[in-house]
Design a protein around this motif. Structure first.
Motif, PDB file in Angstrom:
ATOM      1  N   LEU A  65       0.841  -1.199   0.000  1.00 49.61           N
ATOM      2  CA  LEU A  65       0.000   0.000   0.000  1.00 49.61           C
ATOM      3  C   LEU A  65       0.877   1.250   0.000  1.00 49.61           C
ATOM      4  N   GLY A  66       1.894   1.229   0.858  1.00 49.07           N
ATOM      5  CA  GLY A  66       2.775   2.384   0.956  1.00 49.07           C
ATOM      6  C   GLY A  66       3.552   2.604  -0.322  1.00 49.07           C
ATOM      7  N   ALA A  67       4.137   1.540  -0.843  1.00 48.62           N
ATOM      8  CA  ALA A  67       5.011   1.679  -2.011  1.00 48.62           C
ATOM      9  C   ALA A  67       4.222   2.097  -3.248  1.00 48.62           C
ATOM     10  N   ILE A  68       3.014   1.539  -3.416  1.00 46.47           N
ATOM     11  CA  ILE A  68       2.278   1.806  -4.649  1.00 46.47           C
ATOM     12  C   ILE A  68       1.449   3.084  -4.559  1.00 46.47           C
ATOM     13  N   TYR A  69       0.784   3.319  -3.411  1.00 43.73           N
ATOM     14  CA  TYR A  69      -0.177   4.416  -3.367  1.00 43.73           C
ATOM     15  C   TYR A  69       0.267   5.614  -2.546  1.00 43.73           C
ATOM     16  N   MET A  70       1.041   5.373  -1.473  1.00 45.81           N
ATOM     17  CA  MET A  70       1.369   6.492  -0.601  1.00 45.81           C
ATOM     18  C   MET A  70       2.657   7.188  -1.042  1.00 45.81           C
ATOM     19  N   ALA A  71       3.689   6.416  -1.311  1.00 46.24           N
ATOM     20  CA  ALA A  71       4.979   7.016  -1.656  1.00 46.24           C
ATOM     21  C   ALA A  71       4.932   7.686  -3.021  1.00 46.24           C
ATOM     22  N   ASP A  85       2.566   9.480  -4.214  1.00 49.69           N
ATOM     23  CA  ASP A  85       1.822  10.731  -4.199  1.00 49.69           C
ATOM     24  C   ASP A  85       2.653  11.804  -4.909  1.00 49.69           C
ATOM     25  N   TYR A  86       2.079  12.368  -5.972  1.00 51.05           N
ATOM     26  CA  TYR A  86       2.824  13.323  -6.809  1.00 51.05           C
ATOM     27  C   TYR A  86       3.464  14.456  -6.020  1.00 51.05           C
ATOM     28  N   VAL A  87       2.643  15.048  -5.155  1.00 48.28           N
ATOM     29  CA  VAL A  87       3.064  16.297  -4.532  1.00 48.28           C
ATOM     30  C   VAL A  87       4.299  16.106  -3.660  1.00 48.28           C
ATOM     31  N   THR A  88       4.373  14.957  -2.994  1.00 44.98           N
ATOM     32  CA  THR A  88       5.425  14.785  -2.012  1.00 44.98           C
ATOM     33  C   THR A  88       6.543  13.858  -2.474  1.00 44.98           C
ATOM     34  N   SER A  89       6.564  13.506  -3.760  1.00 47.82           N
ATOM     35  CA  SER A  89       7.648  12.662  -4.259  1.00 47.82           C
ATOM     36  C   SER A  89       8.492  13.467  -5.256  1.00 47.82           C
ATOM     37  N   PRO A  90       9.743  13.055  -5.471  1.00 50.98           N
ATOM     38  CA  PRO A  90      10.647  13.830  -6.327  1.00 50.98           C
ATOM     39  C   PRO A  90      10.189  13.914  -7.778  1.00 50.98           C
ATOM     40  N   MET A  91      10.737  14.890  -8.491  1.00 51.97           N
ATOM     41  CA  MET A  91      10.308  15.163  -9.853  1.00 51.97           C
ATOM     42  C   MET A  91      11.093  14.365 -10.892  1.00 51.97           C
ATOM     43  N   THR A  92      12.317  13.992 -10.584  1.00 50.97           N
ATOM     44  CA  THR A  92      13.129  13.323 -11.604  1.00 50.97           C
ATOM     45  C   THR A  92      13.200  11.822 -11.329  1.00 50.97           C
ATOM     46  N   LYS A  93      13.474  11.064 -12.386  1.00 50.16           N
ATOM     47  CA  LYS A  93      13.542   9.604 -12.253  1.00 50.16           C
ATOM     48  C   LYS A  93      14.639   9.191 -11.280  1.00 50.16           C
ATOM     49  N   LYS A  94      15.802   9.851 -11.422  1.00 47.27           N
ATOM     50  CA  LYS A  94      16.922   9.555 -10.533  1.00 47.27           C
ATOM     51  C   LYS A  94      16.529   9.853  -9.084  1.00 47.27           C
ATOM     52  N   GLY A  95      15.879  10.993  -8.897  1.00 43.48           N
ATOM     53  CA  GLY A  95      15.429  11.374  -7.562  1.00 43.48           C
ATOM     54  C   GLY A  95      14.457  10.356  -7.000  1.00 43.48           C
ATOM     55  N   MET A  96      13.567   9.849  -7.873  1.00 46.33           N
ATOM     56  CA  MET A  96      12.582   8.855  -7.440  1.00 46.33           C
ATOM     57  C   MET A  96      13.268   7.586  -6.948  1.00 46.33           C
ATOM     58  N   LEU A  97      14.330   7.174  -7.657  1.00 50.01           N
ATOM     59  CA  LEU A  97      15.021   5.953  -7.253  1.00 50.01           C
ATOM     60  C   LEU A  97      15.701   6.142  -5.897  1.00 50.01           C
ATOM     61  N   ILE A  98      16.336   7.302  -5.702  1.00 47.12           N
ATOM     62  CA  ILE A  98      16.990   7.571  -4.415  1.00 47.12           C
ATOM     63  C   ILE A  98      15.941   7.584  -3.304  1.00 47.12           C
ATOM     64  N   TYR A  99      14.820   8.239  -3.604  1.00 43.91           N
ATOM     65  CA  TYR A  99      13.710   8.333  -2.648  1.00 43.91           C
ATOM     66  C   TYR A  99      13.185   6.942  -2.286  1.00 43.91           C
ATOM     67  N   GLY A 100      13.025   6.099  -3.296  1.00 40.67           N
ATOM     68  CA  GLY A 100      12.523   4.743  -3.066  1.00 40.67           C
ATOM     69  C   GLY A 100      13.472   3.912  -2.229  1.00 40.67           C
ATOM     70  N   VAL A 101      14.762   4.001  -2.552  1.00 41.91           N
ATOM     71  CA  VAL A 101      15.753   3.242  -1.789  1.00 41.91           C
ATOM     72  C   VAL A 101      15.745   3.730  -0.334  1.00 41.91           C
ATOM     73  N   GLY A 102      15.646   5.043  -0.150  1.00 44.51           N
ATOM     74  CA  GLY A 102      15.610   5.606   1.198  1.00 44.51           C
ATOM     75  C   GLY A 102      14.438   5.063   1.987  1.00 44.51           C
ATOM     76  N   ILE A 103      13.255   5.045   1.349  1.00 47.39           N
ATOM     77  CA  ILE A 103      12.073   4.530   2.044  1.00 47.39           C
ATOM     78  C   ILE A 103      12.254   3.061   2.393  1.00 47.39           C
ATOM     79  N   GLY A 104      12.786   2.281   1.447  1.00 42.89           N
ATOM     80  CA  GLY A 104      12.978   0.851   1.691  1.00 42.89           C
ATOM     81  C   GLY A 104      13.898   0.602   2.880  1.00 42.89           C
ATOM     82  N   VAL A 105      15.037   1.311   2.905  1.00 38.48           N
ATOM     83  CA  VAL A 105      16.006   1.111   3.991  1.00 38.48           C
ATOM     84  C   VAL A 105      15.398   1.540   5.328  1.00 38.48           C
ATOM     85  N   LEU A 106      14.767   2.728   5.345  1.00 36.95           N
ATOM     86  CA  LEU A 106      14.191   3.220   6.606  1.00 36.95           C
ATOM     87  C   LEU A 106      13.099   2.286   7.112  1.00 36.95           C
TER      88      LEU A 106
END
Lengths: 113, 323
Positions: free
Chosen positions: B254-260, B262-283
């Motif tokens: 639920l978090g990975a597909i629908y919450m993370a 969310d356009y407004v609060t996620s990064p704009m670039t693909k590279k940024g999205m990957l860093i953001y995703g890895v960060g969420i996974g580790v945390l």
């Protein structure tokens, strides 16, 4: 997409003109602009790897220095960002404004040298 | 001529994408999860969802009309989506007044004070969930056991993750079929991985979201769990089961597909999205394995939400022609 709008019948036609397109009213009507939802569809669409949402925002506030740093002059004015924008923001209008201002600044800077 | 024709600079056409359509697509993508949830937990689910959606929409209309004094923004469906996502994060037996408190927090604290849609730094639904989790821990963590046959392990009403944390369950013994189809205890939206993946496929097909954020989060979690299992456990079965357990349990999907995403609060670039995703996974994995809470997804996403502006500033797309 990139065609020039004919504002009156006195517009000249040049050698490079390959055709005139007439679009119906419903096709050209611009939707009402709403808030940017940061969906990043413009960033994805930009063939030059720019960030149209950012450039438009900067141009709106006349932050020409920041616009130059973010490569606004690389914009080829293809309009893909504006085509795809779900919030109907006239991104290209703002970017074009910013690009012209920045190019003017660059020209005057070079002229001084 | 100028009166009869609409003259504007290029581009003269506009795509069919619109904010309302995007929001509606996410709502549609959540419907399978809602249906499964009704099947598993009964009609309480609809009551919670309805209260959440209605109060979010009403509050947004109220704030917009009386405090912002602007044009109504209810029509863009973002408030309805916030309400639905908030409901997806709550247990089905939660008292309805707590749902309203959550909606007040989501709209009146996390969203509207920042300027409404597009300007909120944190995901409103998640901020509200975390607020409720801290304010009403007892109500937020007591779940009803599912009413579907064959759900033997969930009679206590503990979520698989909570059971694992308390040492009541080993990842080797968990009922993976039940976790996949939704016959476990948990929040409304998180129980069925299958329904969430269906929604994910729909969102990808409609190109509402890209794969970068969900895949990077889930892949990071799987790799992290594999390494942890490899270091911690001798049993080689555990090396396979632990990653699967963490992906299917709790709010991971639920978090990975629908919450993370969310356009407004996620990064704009693909590279940024990957860093953001890895960060969420580790945390998430750090909180799940060593933290006080059994579930870490919501905290991880909120923490990475706060990193998003930084990612937008420093992680730029590659300019055409540059290295």
């Amino acid at each position: 997409m990139m065609g020039r709008a004919l504002s009156n019948v006195a517009m000249p036609v040049m050698k490079g003109c390959s055709g005139i397109t007439i679009l119906s009213g419903s096709e050209v009507r611009r939707g009402e602009e709403s808030a940017c939802i940061k969906c990043a569809k413009c960033v994805e669409a930009c063939p030059m790897g720019l960030e149209p949402y950012l450039l438009a925002k900067i141009s709106k506030r006349k932050g020409w220095e920041a616009a130059e740093q973010n490569d606004i002059v690389s914009c080829i004015e293809c309009g893909c960002c504006q085509f795809t924008c779900p919030a109907n923001i006239p991104l290209l209008d703002y970017v074009r404004l910013g690009k012209q201002s920045v190019m003017g600044i660059i020209r005057s800077r070079n002229a001084k040298k | 001529m100028a009166n009869r024709f609409f003259v504007a600079p290029a581009p003269h056409l506009h795509g069919e994408m619109s904010t309302v359509r995007l929001m509606a697509d996410v709502i549609i993508a959540l419907l399978p999860a809602l249906v499964i949830s009704v099947k598993v937990f009964g009609w309480d689910v609809l009551a919670v969802t309805a209260v959440s959606v209605v109060s979010c929409v009403a509050l947004e209309a109220f704030v917009q009309h009386f405090i912002v004094r602007g044009k109504s923004t209810v029509g863009n469906l973002s408030a309805a989506l916030t309400g639905l996502l908030l409901a997806m994060n709550l247990p089905s037996n939660i008292p309805l007044w707590i749902v309203v408190v959550g909606a007040v927090f989501a709209i009146c604290v996390a969203k509207m004070p920042f300027g409404g849609l597009g300007k909120n730094p944190f995901n409103p639904a998640l901020a509200a969930r975390v607020f409720l989790l801290i304010a009403y821990p007892q109500q937020m963590t007591s779940f009803v056991a599912p009413s579907v046959e064959g759900a033997a392990d969930a009679a206590s009403g503990a979520t698989p993750l909570a059971a694992l944390k308390a040492g009541m369950l080993s990842a080797c013994d968990a009922d993976y079929g039940a976790m996949f189809t939704g016959a476990t205890a948990g929040s409304l939206g998180e129980v069925s991985a299958l329904a969430l993946l269906l929604g994910f496929a729909y969102l990808l097909m409609r190109r509402v979201i890209s794969w970068h954020i969900p895949v990077s989060i889930l892949a990071t979690m799987a790799i992290f769990a594999t390494i942890y299992a490899g270091v911690r456990f001798e049993d080689s079965m555990m090396h396979l089961y632990l990653p699967a357990f963490h992906l299917l349990s709790g709010g991971a999907m639920l978090g990975a597909i629908y919450m993370a995403t969310d356009y407004v609060t996620s990064p704009m670039t693909k590279k940024g999205m990957l860093i953001y995703g890895v960060g969420i996974g580790v945390l998430t994995m750090c909180i799940r394995l060593w933290g006080a809470y059994p579930e870490g997804m919501s905290f991880a996403i909120l923490i990475m939400n706060s990193v998003t502006p930084l990612l937008n500033k420093y992680v730029k797309p590659r300019r055409f022609g540059s290295r």
